[in-house]
Design a protein around this motif. Sequence first.
Motif, mmCIF file in Angstrom:
data_model
loop_
_atom_site.group_PDB
_atom_site.id
_atom_site.type_symbol
_atom_site.label_atom_id
_atom_site.label_comp_id
_atom_site.label_asym_id
_atom_site.label_seq_id
_atom_site.Cartn_x
_atom_site.Cartn_y
_atom_site.Cartn_z
ATOM 1 N N LEU A 51 0.847 -1.193 0.000
ATOM 2 C CA LEU A 51 0.000 0.000 0.000
ATOM 3 C C LEU A 51 0.883 1.243 0.000
ATOM 4 N N ILE A 52 0.663 2.078 -0.989
ATOM 5 C CA ILE A 52 1.413 3.318 -1.142
ATOM 6 C C ILE A 52 0.473 4.478 -0.832
ATOM 7 N N ASN A 53 0.965 5.408 -0.020
ATOM 8 C CA ASN A 53 0.158 6.546 0.448
ATOM 9 C C ASN A 53 -1.157 6.080 1.087
ATOM 10 N N PRO A 54 -1.096 5.075 1.975
ATOM 11 C CA PRO A 54 -2.345 4.574 2.558
ATOM 12 C C PRO A 54 -2.992 5.593 3.488
ATOM 13 N N LYS A 55 -4.317 5.633 3.423
ATOM 14 C CA LYS A 55 -5.074 6.566 4.266
ATOM 15 C C LYS A 55 -6.340 5.866 4.743
ATOM 16 N N ILE A 56 -6.550 5.874 6.046
ATOM 17 C CA ILE A 56 -7.764 5.286 6.608
ATOM 18 C C ILE A 56 -8.905 6.272 6.401
ATOM 19 N N VAL A 81 -9.508 1.539 3.749
ATOM 20 C CA VAL A 81 -8.279 2.259 3.436
ATOM 21 C C VAL A 81 -8.215 2.555 1.948
ATOM 22 N N GLN A 82 -7.821 3.776 1.628
ATOM 23 C CA GLN A 82 -7.511 4.145 0.246
ATOM 24 C C GLN A 82 -5.993 4.151 0.108
ATOM 25 N N ALA A 83 -5.515 3.673 -1.025
ATOM 26 C CA ALA A 83 -4.071 3.643 -1.273
ATOM 27 C C ALA A 83 -3.840 3.535 -2.774
ATOM 28 N N GLU A 132 -2.446 2.239 -9.514
ATOM 29 C CA GLU A 132 -3.903 2.302 -9.473
ATOM 30 C C GLU A 132 -4.394 2.660 -8.077
ATOM 31 N N LYS A 133 -5.420 3.505 -8.008
ATOM 32 C CA LYS A 133 -6.054 3.805 -6.726
ATOM 33 C C LYS A 133 -6.887 2.598 -6.326
ATOM 34 N N ILE A 134 -6.739 2.187 -5.066
ATOM 35 C CA ILE A 134 -7.483 1.027 -4.579
ATOM 36 C C ILE A 134 -8.113 1.346 -3.231
#
Length: 170
Positions: free
Chosen positions: A73-78, A109-111, A117-119
């Motif tokens: 996960l890159i740049n993960p944000k809850i 989580v967004q990452a 790709e945004k996931i």
Amino acid sequence: MSLLKILYYPDKRLRLIAKPIDKINKSIKNIANNMLYTMYKEEGIGLAATQVNIQLQIIVINKIEQQKTNLVLINPKIIKKEGNISIEEGCLSIPDYRASVPRANYVKVQAINLYGEKIEIEAESILSICIQHEIDHLKGKLFIDYLSKFKQERLKKKFEKINKKRKIVF
């Protein structure tokens, strides 16, 4: 693949805040693969880039519970949290110590993945705990920060002594 050197508490570099990644390139992919390799070799279930002195927002998580593959996960944000759970957590940067920490039982989580790709990931239980633990690292926060100040001070002194014996200098 390369084995990366894990930083040990109370190394001040563990308190640095990771920078977001703008572009997924070969270097970022190499870092993620080396982090996965290091996590396996050290028998961890998760690893944040800050734990290996790379101040970028990357976390890797081993295949656990409902997850069929490793997560990068890159740049993960809850973006969502629900429920409560607490289990004894450990950390590769704080070896041989475990403590119960209050966490959300569910997180969304967004990452960004390694393909750029945004996931969105939904996680419960141990996977949720692991994701929260690793994201904390990216913010310069350790699981022991959830403990009382008294316990934190005792741990700091204990690990300073252990690191002197290991000849680890900060």
